[in-house]
Design a protein around this motif. Structure first.
Motif, PDB file in Angstrom:
ATOM      1  N   GLN A  46     -36.020 -81.578 -43.262  1.00 49.96           N
ATOM      2  CA  GLN A  46     -34.595 -81.759 -43.531  1.00 49.96           C
ATOM      3  C   GLN A  46     -33.768 -81.592 -42.262  1.00 49.96           C
ATOM      4  OE1 GLN A  46     -33.089 -82.440 -46.666  1.00 49.96           O
ATOM      5  NE2 GLN A  46     -31.244 -82.716 -45.424  1.00 49.96           N
ATOM      6  N   GLY A  47     -32.732 -82.439 -42.123  1.00 53.15           N
ATOM      7  CA  GLY A  47     -31.689 -82.231 -41.121  1.00 53.15           C
ATOM      8  C   GLY A  47     -30.573 -81.422 -41.760  1.00 53.15           C
ATOM      9  N   ALA A  48     -30.192 -80.324 -41.120  1.00 55.15           N
ATOM     10  CA  ALA A  48     -29.274 -79.373 -41.755  1.00 55.15           C
ATOM     11  C   ALA A  48     -27.893 -79.954 -42.002  1.00 55.15           C
ATOM     12  CB  ALA A  48     -29.160 -78.116 -40.902  1.00 55.15           C
ATOM     13  N   ASN A  49     -27.467 -80.941 -41.198  1.00 55.40           N
ATOM     14  CA  ASN A  49     -26.100 -81.453 -41.301  1.00 55.40           C
ATOM     15  C   ASN A  49     -26.024 -82.788 -42.020  1.00 55.40           C
ATOM     16  OD1 ASN A  49     -25.117 -79.286 -39.500  1.00 55.40           O
ATOM     17  ND2 ASN A  49     -26.410 -80.343 -38.035  1.00 55.40           N
ATOM     18  N   ASP A  50     -27.039 -83.086 -42.800  1.00 56.65           N
ATOM     19  CA  ASP A  50     -27.127 -84.363 -43.511  1.00 56.65           C
ATOM     20  C   ASP A  50     -25.945 -84.521 -44.478  1.00 56.65           C
ATOM     21  OD1 ASP A  50     -27.852 -86.590 -45.011  1.00 56.65           O
ATOM     22  OD2 ASP A  50     -29.964 -86.039 -45.079  1.00 56.65           O
ATOM     23  N   PRO A  51     -25.078 -85.537 -44.266  1.00 52.14           N
ATOM     24  CA  PRO A  51     -23.962 -85.721 -45.190  1.00 52.14           C
ATOM     25  C   PRO A  51     -24.334 -86.516 -46.435  1.00 52.14           C
ATOM     26  CG  PRO A  51     -23.806 -87.325 -43.431  1.00 52.14           C
ATOM     27  CD  PRO A  51     -25.033 -86.484 -43.140  1.00 52.14           C
ATOM     28  N   ARG A  52     -25.486 -87.168 -46.422  1.00 50.50           N
ATOM     29  CA  ARG A  52     -25.887 -88.014 -47.549  1.00 50.50           C
ATOM     30  C   ARG A  52     -26.757 -87.245 -48.532  1.00 50.50           C
ATOM     31  NH1 ARG A  52     -27.844 -93.553 -44.509  1.00 50.50           N
ATOM     32  NH2 ARG A  52     -26.956 -93.035 -42.485  1.00 50.50           N
ATOM     33  N   VAL A  53     -27.815 -86.630 -48.008  1.00 47.33           N
ATOM     34  CA  VAL A  53     -28.699 -85.798 -48.834  1.00 47.33           C
ATOM     35  C   VAL A  53     -28.551 -84.375 -48.312  1.00 47.33           C
ATOM     36  CG1 VAL A  53     -31.055 -85.376 -49.598  1.00 47.33           C
ATOM     37  CG2 VAL A  53     -30.266 -87.729 -49.247  1.00 47.33           C
ATOM     38  N   ASN A  54     -27.740 -83.610 -49.005  1.00 50.26           N
ATOM     39  CA  ASN A  54     -27.411 -82.253 -48.574  1.00 50.26           C
ATOM     40  C   ASN A  54     -28.662 -81.392 -48.458  1.00 50.26           C
ATOM     41  OD1 ASN A  54     -26.469 -79.294 -49.312  1.00 50.26           O
ATOM     42  ND2 ASN A  54     -24.670 -80.381 -48.549  1.00 50.26           N
ATOM     43  N   ILE A  55     -28.637 -80.441 -47.529  1.00 49.87           N
ATOM     44  CA  ILE A  55     -29.793 -79.564 -47.321  1.00 49.87           C
ATOM     45  C   ILE A  55     -30.175 -78.824 -48.597  1.00 49.87           C
ATOM     46  CG2 ILE A  55     -28.374 -77.628 -46.520  1.00 49.87           C
ATOM     47  CD1 ILE A  55     -30.659 -76.946 -44.564  1.00 49.87           C
ATOM     48  N   ASN A  56     -29.234 -78.669 -49.514  1.00 46.23           N
ATOM     49  CA  ASN A  56     -29.529 -78.010 -50.786  1.00 46.23           C
ATOM     50  C   ASN A  56     -30.609 -78.739 -51.571  1.00 46.23           C
ATOM     51  OD1 ASN A  56     -29.111 -76.133 -52.968  1.00 46.23           O
ATOM     52  ND2 ASN A  56     -27.932 -77.724 -54.005  1.00 46.23           N
ATOM     53  N   GLU A  57     -30.726 -80.067 -51.377  1.00 52.37           N
ATOM     54  CA  GLU A  57     -31.767 -80.826 -52.074  1.00 52.37           C
ATOM     55  C   GLU A  57     -33.154 -80.347 -51.655  1.00 52.37           C
ATOM     56  OE1 GLU A  57     -31.232 -83.171 -54.564  1.00 52.37           O
ATOM     57  OE2 GLU A  57     -29.228 -82.300 -54.351  1.00 52.37           O
ATOM     58  N   SER A  58     -33.338 -80.106 -50.370  1.00 49.56           N
ATOM     59  CA  SER A  58     -34.632 -79.618 -49.887  1.00 49.56           C
ATOM     60  C   SER A  58     -34.815 -78.139 -50.186  1.00 49.56           C
ATOM     61  CB  SER A  58     -34.762 -79.885 -48.383  1.00 49.56           C
ATOM     62  OG  SER A  58     -34.873 -81.269 -48.132  1.00 49.56           O
ATOM     63  N   ASP A  59     -33.749 -77.355 -49.998  1.00 49.20           N
ATOM     64  CA  ASP A  59     -33.840 -75.919 -50.300  1.00 49.20           C
ATOM     65  C   ASP A  59     -34.276 -75.689 -51.744  1.00 49.20           C
ATOM     66  OD1 ASP A  59     -33.051 -75.291 -47.752  1.00 49.20           O
ATOM     67  OD2 ASP A  59     -31.155 -74.352 -48.318  1.00 49.20           O
ATOM     68  N   GLN A  60     -33.731 -76.491 -52.671  1.00 47.44           N
ATOM     69  CA  GLN A  60     -34.058 -76.315 -54.096  1.00 47.44           C
ATOM     70  C   GLN A  60     -35.543 -76.483 -54.371  1.00 47.44           C
ATOM     71  OE1 GLN A  60     -31.452 -78.158 -57.263  1.00 47.44           O
ATOM     72  NE2 GLN A  60     -30.508 -79.079 -55.457  1.00 47.44           N
ATOM     73  N   ILE A  61     -36.098 -77.583 -53.834  1.00 49.05           N
ATOM     74  CA  ILE A  61     -37.491 -77.888 -54.167  1.00 49.05           C
ATOM     75  C   ILE A  61     -38.425 -76.885 -53.496  1.00 49.05           C
ATOM     76  CG2 ILE A  61     -38.029 -79.526 -52.300  1.00 49.05           C
ATOM     77  CD1 ILE A  61     -38.837 -80.125 -56.008  1.00 49.05           C
ATOM     78  N   VAL A  62     -38.094 -76.463 -52.280  1.00 53.23           N
ATOM     79  CA  VAL A  62     -38.922 -75.477 -51.582  1.00 53.23           C
ATOM     80  C   VAL A  62     -38.892 -74.147 -52.328  1.00 53.23           C
ATOM     81  CG1 VAL A  62     -39.138 -74.108 -49.472  1.00 53.23           C
ATOM     82  CG2 VAL A  62     -38.719 -76.571 -49.324  1.00 53.23           C
ATOM     83  N   THR A  63     -37.701 -73.715 -52.717  1.00 54.06           N
ATOM     84  CA  THR A  63     -37.562 -72.444 -53.439  1.00 54.06           C
ATOM     85  C   THR A  63     -38.315 -72.475 -54.762  1.00 54.06           C
ATOM     86  OG1 THR A  63     -35.404 -72.028 -52.435  1.00 54.06           O
ATOM     87  CG2 THR A  63     -35.906 -70.836 -54.454  1.00 54.06           C
TER      88      THR A  63
END
Length: 759
Positions: free
Chosen positions: A698-715
Motif C-alpha cells: 500500500q501507498g500511504a497517501n493513496d487518494p483512490r484506495v485509502n490505506i484503510n482498505e489494506s489495514d482492514q484486511i491485514v488486521t
C-alpha cells in the motif's frame, strides 16, 4: 513583493507531541503577506533535547516538506530558527501551546504565531512489516539469474524525449547518481546541454513544451494526486508554481500554439468536487476563470475549446448517470443542448475540422447507434452526421491525428485490437508509415513528437520484447537515425513472448487477453502461473507490448496471464455493460475461465498458480482467494479494495459527483438486495474463506484506495492467526513511482512467489 521560498520537498515527516515548556513537537501557523496578497501556511517539526535541537520545515502550498532548518536555538523560552540559503529566519517566544514571533526574509518582516499540533502518519503504523521481515521475504528468491530486478525497474538513464516547437531543441529526462530525473534541454545545432528543471524530493510526474522558450512540469505531494503546474525557462531560470493552491488538483486542457504564453487549465479551486477552466499566462501567472461550473449536483465534466482558446461546447453529468452535450451558437454566443445520452454512451468531440469552411464541423468519436465507437464528421449547427470517417467491426476506434502544417489534413486513425493499429489516410503519412514498417519490420512503431514544420520526427520502436528505442526521422532526407535505447541492458533475444489469446467464457462471451510465456513453457514444460487482473475495472484493458512485470516474472520461470474480462475497454459498449454489477462475480469468472484455458493449453502447472494485481486487480486478488480458494496457491494485493462500503465512503472529493455512476458499475448500497451482494463480494467480510498466503502492499497517501482498505484486511487476517507480510510506503500514493520503492516491492514479491510457488 512576493515571498519566495525555493525549497526541497519530501513527503514523509515524523511528528512528536511533547507538552510543557519545550519547543519539541509540531507547530504550524499562517504567514499573511499583504504585499503579495498571499497567505502561506508554514509547519515546523522540532526534535531533540536540551541544546541539541533539530528542525525541518514544510510549506504545503509550494509542495515543500522536510526542508532542513540549519540552526535551531531555544533559551529563556525564546526560539530562533534560520535557513541561510533562502535568507529566512524566525524568532518567537513560547507561551504554552503557542509561539508568538516574527519572520524575516530578504528584508521583509512579518508577524507569525505558531500553534502546537499533532502530526501523524496515515493508517495504523503498527501494522506494516519491519524491514527485517521484508528482507527475509526477499531472501526466498534464490538462484542464479541473468537479470536482476534493477534491470527491469531502474528508470532509464535518459527518457521522455521531446522536440521544441521550432525543432531547435531536444528535451529529455536524465537520471543522476542519486536517482533524480532532471529535465535537460539540448540545442541540436551546437550540442550545448543545459539543465532546465531540477527534480528534488517530489517526483516530476510529467513535463512538456509550452513554447520555444518555456517548459511546464507537474508534481504532486507524495502521491496525493493534487497536481500543481510549474513552469521554467529552458535555461532553468524563472521557475515557479503557477497553481500554488493547497488541496487543489490542476490539469492542462490545451496549449495554444498561436498564443505562445497561454494555456488553458482546469482546477477544482472553488469547489473541491468540480473543475473549472482557467486561462493561464505562463509568464505572469495571471489566471482568468473562463466558465463557472455552478451546478455541483450536475457538474460539467469536459470543456471543448478550439485551437484559438474559445469555449465551443461542454458536457455535463446530469442526475449522476446521464450526459448532456451543449454547443455554442457562433452567432448568438449561447449554448444549447445538442445531445442527451447515458453516461456510458460516447459522443466525444475529437477536433474541429479546421480544414473546412464550415466552422461548425468537427470529428466526433461516437457509439450512438452502434456498439463499437467510430469516427464521424459532424455538423453541430445542423446537428447531423456529414459522413462516416472510420469504423471497425470488432474493436472501438480510439483516436485520429491531423496535420497542423498541412491545413489540418487527416493523417491517420487508430484502434487497438490484439495490438495497436494505425490506419494511414493522407499521402504524406502513408509514405511515412510505409517507411517505418519497412525499416522496423515486425515491431510497433509510433510517432511520439515532431516540430511545427514537420521536418523532424521522434519515433519510438517497441514490441513485447523491446521496451522502446527512440529514432529521429528527417523528413527531407527520409532517413532514420538512432537516438536512444531506453533499456540497453535487456537483450531482445532473452525476453519472453507475450502471446494474444482468445477464449469463450462459461456463459458464451468472447474474451481476449495475453499470456507471457517463459522459454520453458514454449519447450513443453508446465510452469507456475501468475494471474494478473488489471485495474479500473471499467474501460481499462491490458495491451500487447513490453511489460517489465511480466518479463521479470518470466525471467524467474513464471508465466503471466492477463485477461480482458467483461467491463474492459476497447471491445464495445455491450461488452463493457456486461460487467456492470458483476465485479467480484462474472468478471472473476472470466479470469478463472482464462486460467482454465491456460491449463488446457499445457502451459501451466495447475498446482502452482498465484494471483496478483493492483487497484481493482488488488481487489480481484482478494476475491480470487475468497471465491476460488483452491485455485490459487497465494496472492499479492497491491493498493486493492477490501471493503466496498468503506471504499465508497473514502472517495476523494472530485470523485463524489460520480457516486451514482459508480453505483451502476459496482453496486448500489442503498438498494438492500445489491447491498447484500456488495457484502458478499467484499473480501473483508469473507475472511474465513481465505486459506492461502497473502502479501499486501500500500501507498500511504493513496487518494483512490485509502490505506484503510489494506489495514482492514491485514488486521482481520492477523486476528485469525494468518501471517500477512505488509509493505507500506509513506511517500507513495496509488502505486509506487519512486525507483527505490518499486525495486524493493518486486524483490519482496519475487521472494513471496518463490516461497509459495517453488518451495
Amino acid at each position: 513583493m512576493k515571498l519566495k521560498l525555493f525549497l526541497a520537498s519530501v513527503l514523509t515527516f515524523v511528528g512528536m507531541t511533547v507538552q510543557g515548556q519545550t519547543p519539541v513537537g509540531d507547530w504550524k501557523g499562517t504567514l499573511d503577506i499583504p504585499q503579495a496578497n498571499l497567505k502561506l501556511e508554514l509547519i515546523f517539526h522540532i526534535t531533540g533535547e536540551g541544546n541539541n535541537l533539530k528542525t525541518t520545515m514544510d510549506v504545503p502550498m509550494q509542495g515543500a516538506t522536510d526542508v532542513p532548518v540549519e540552526k535551531t536555538t531555544f533559551e529563556d523560552r525564546r526560539l530562533s530558527l534560520s535557513v541561510a540559503a533562502i535568507q529566512f529566519s524566525y524568532s518567537g517566544t513560547l507561551a504554552g501551546d503557542s509561539i508568538v514571533g516574527e519572520v524575516e526574509q530578504m528584508g521583509l518582516k512579518l508577524p507569525l504565531t505558531l500553534r502546537r499540533f499533532s502530526a501523524s502518519l496515515p493508517g495504523n503504523t503498527a501494522l506494516p512489516s519491519t524491514e527485517e521481515e521484508l528482507r527475509a521475504l526477499e531472501a526466498w528468491d534464490k538462484g542464479t539469474y541473468k537479470y536482476k530486478v534493477e534491470d527491469y525497474f531502474a528508470k532509464p538513464k535518459a527518457s521522455s524525449f521531446q522536440l521544441s516547437p521550432n525543432g531547435r531543441y531536444l528535451s529529455y529526462k536524465e537520471k543522476d547518481e542519486a536517482g533524480k530525473q532532471h529535465v535537460y534541454v539540448k540545442e541540436l545545432s551546437t550540442g550545448v546541454v543545459r539543465r532546465a528543471i531540477e527534480e528534488k524530493e517530489e517526483l516530476i510526474k510529467g513535463y512538456g513544451w509550452i513554447n520555444d522558450e518555456r517548459l511546464f512540469y507537474s508534481m504532486d505531494r507524495g502521491g496525493n494526486e493534487n497536481y500543481h503546474i510549474y513552469v521554467a525557462n529552458i535555461d532553468g531560470s524563472n521557475s515557479r508554481d503557477l497553481t500554488p493552491f493547497d488541496g487543489v488538483r490542476a490539469s492542462i486542457d490545451r496549449i495554444l500554439k498561436d498564443q505562445k504564453d497561454i494555456m488553458i487549465i482546469s482546477m477544482n479551486k472553488n469547489n473541491p468536487q468540480i473543475f473549472e477552466p482557467y486561462r493561464l499566462n505562463v509568464v505572469t501567472g495571471e489566471l482568468t476563470l473562463l466558465y463557472e461550473n455552478k451546478d455541483a449536483a450536475n457538474p460539467i465534466q469536459e470543456y471543448e475549446f478550439d485551437k484559438d482558446g474559445e469555449l465551443r461546447g461542454y458536457s455535463r453529468l446530469v442526475n449522476g448517470v446521464e450526459s448532456e452535450l451543449y454547443y455554442k451558437d457562433r452567432s448568438t454566443g449561447l449554448f444549447s443542448l445538442v445531445r442527451k445520452m447515458r453516461w456510458d454512451d460516447t459522443f466525444s468531440l475529437l477536433s474541429f475540422n479546421y480544414a473546412s469552411a464550415n466552422k461548425d464541423e468537427a470529428y466526433v468519436l461516437t457509439n450512438i447507434d452502434s456498439d463499437k465507437t467510430r469516427i464521424v464528421l459532424y455538423d453541430f449547427a445542423k446537428n447531423q452526421i456529414v459522413r462516416e470517417v472510420f469504423a471497425h467491426d470488432d474493436y472501438d476506434v480510439s483516436s485520429l491525428h491531423l496535420s497542423r502544417k498541412r491545413n489540418y489534413e487527416l493523417d491517420y486513425v487508430a484502434y487497438e485490437g490484439d495490438k495497436s493499429v494505425l490506419v494511414p489516410l493522407s499521402a504524406t503519412f502513408k509514405d511515412l508509415h510505409e517507411r517505418m514498417q519497412k525499416e522496423f519490420p515486425g515491431k510497433e512503431v509510433a510517432v511520439v513528437d515532431y516540430d511545427d514544420n514537420e521536418t523532424t520526427f521522434l519515433i519510438i520502436v517497441h514490441s513485447d520484447r523491446i521496451v522502446g528505442t527512440y529514432y529521429q526521422y528527417d523528413a527531407g532526407t527520409k532517413k532514420f537515425s538512432l537516438l536512444y535505447d531506453l533499456m540497453p541492458q535487456l537483450h531482445e533475444e532473452d525476453m519472453a513472448e507475450m502471446r494474444p489469446i482468445t477464449f469463450r467464457s462459461r456463459d458464451g462471451l468472447t474474451i481476449h487477453g495475453y499470456i507471457t510465456l517463459p522459454k520453458a513453457a514454449l519447450n513443453g514444460e508446465k510452469v507456475p502461473l501468475i494471474v494478473n487482473p488489471h485495474g479500473g475495472p471499467q474501460g481499462i484493458r491490458d495491451s500487447w507490448g513490453f511489460n517489465p512485470e511480466t518479463q521479470l516474472f518470466a525471467s524467474r520461470g513464471y508465466a503471466t496471464l492477463q485477461v480482458n474480462f467483461r467491463i474492459s475497454g476497447g471491445y464495445g459498449k455491450e461488452f463493457l455493460r456486461a460487467g456492470f454489477k458483476q465485479i467480484g462475480r462474472k468478471a472473476m469468472d472470466d479470469v478463472e475461465d482464462g486460467v482454465r484455458y491456460a491449463i488446457s493449453q499445457g502451459w501451466v502447472d495447475s498446482d502452482r498458480i498465484a494471483i496478483y494485481g493492483a487497484s481493482h486487480g488488488g481487489y480481484a486478488t482478494l476475491m480470487g482467494l475468497v471465491k476460488t480458494p483452491d485455485l490459487y496457491a497465494c496472492g499479492v494485493d497491491y493498493v486493492g479494495v477490501s471493503n466496498i462500503y468503506t471504499f465508497f465512503d473514502s472517495f476523494p472529493e472530485y470523485w463524489k459527483p460520480y457516486k451514482e455512476l459508480v453505483k451502476e458499475i459496482w453496486y448500489d448500497l442503498d438498494n438492500p438486495e445489491e447491498a447484500a451482494i456488495a457484502k458478499e463480494v467484499s473480501p473483508v467480510f469473507q475472511i474465513d474463506k481465505i486459506k492461502k498466503p497473502l502479501f499486501v502492499v500500500q501507498g500511504a497517501n493513496d487518494p483512490r484506495v485509502n490505506i484503510n482498505e489494506s489495514d482492514q484486511i491485514v488486521t482481520a487476517l492477523r486476528t485469525r492467526g494468518f501471517e500477512v507480510p505488509y509493505m507500506v510506503k509513506y511517500n507513495e500514493g496509488h502505486g509506487f513511482h519512486r525507483e527505490e520503492n518499486s525495486m524493493e516491492l518486486y524483490r519482496a514479491m519475487l521472494g513471496f512467489f518463490a516461497k509459495h510457488l517453488k518451495h
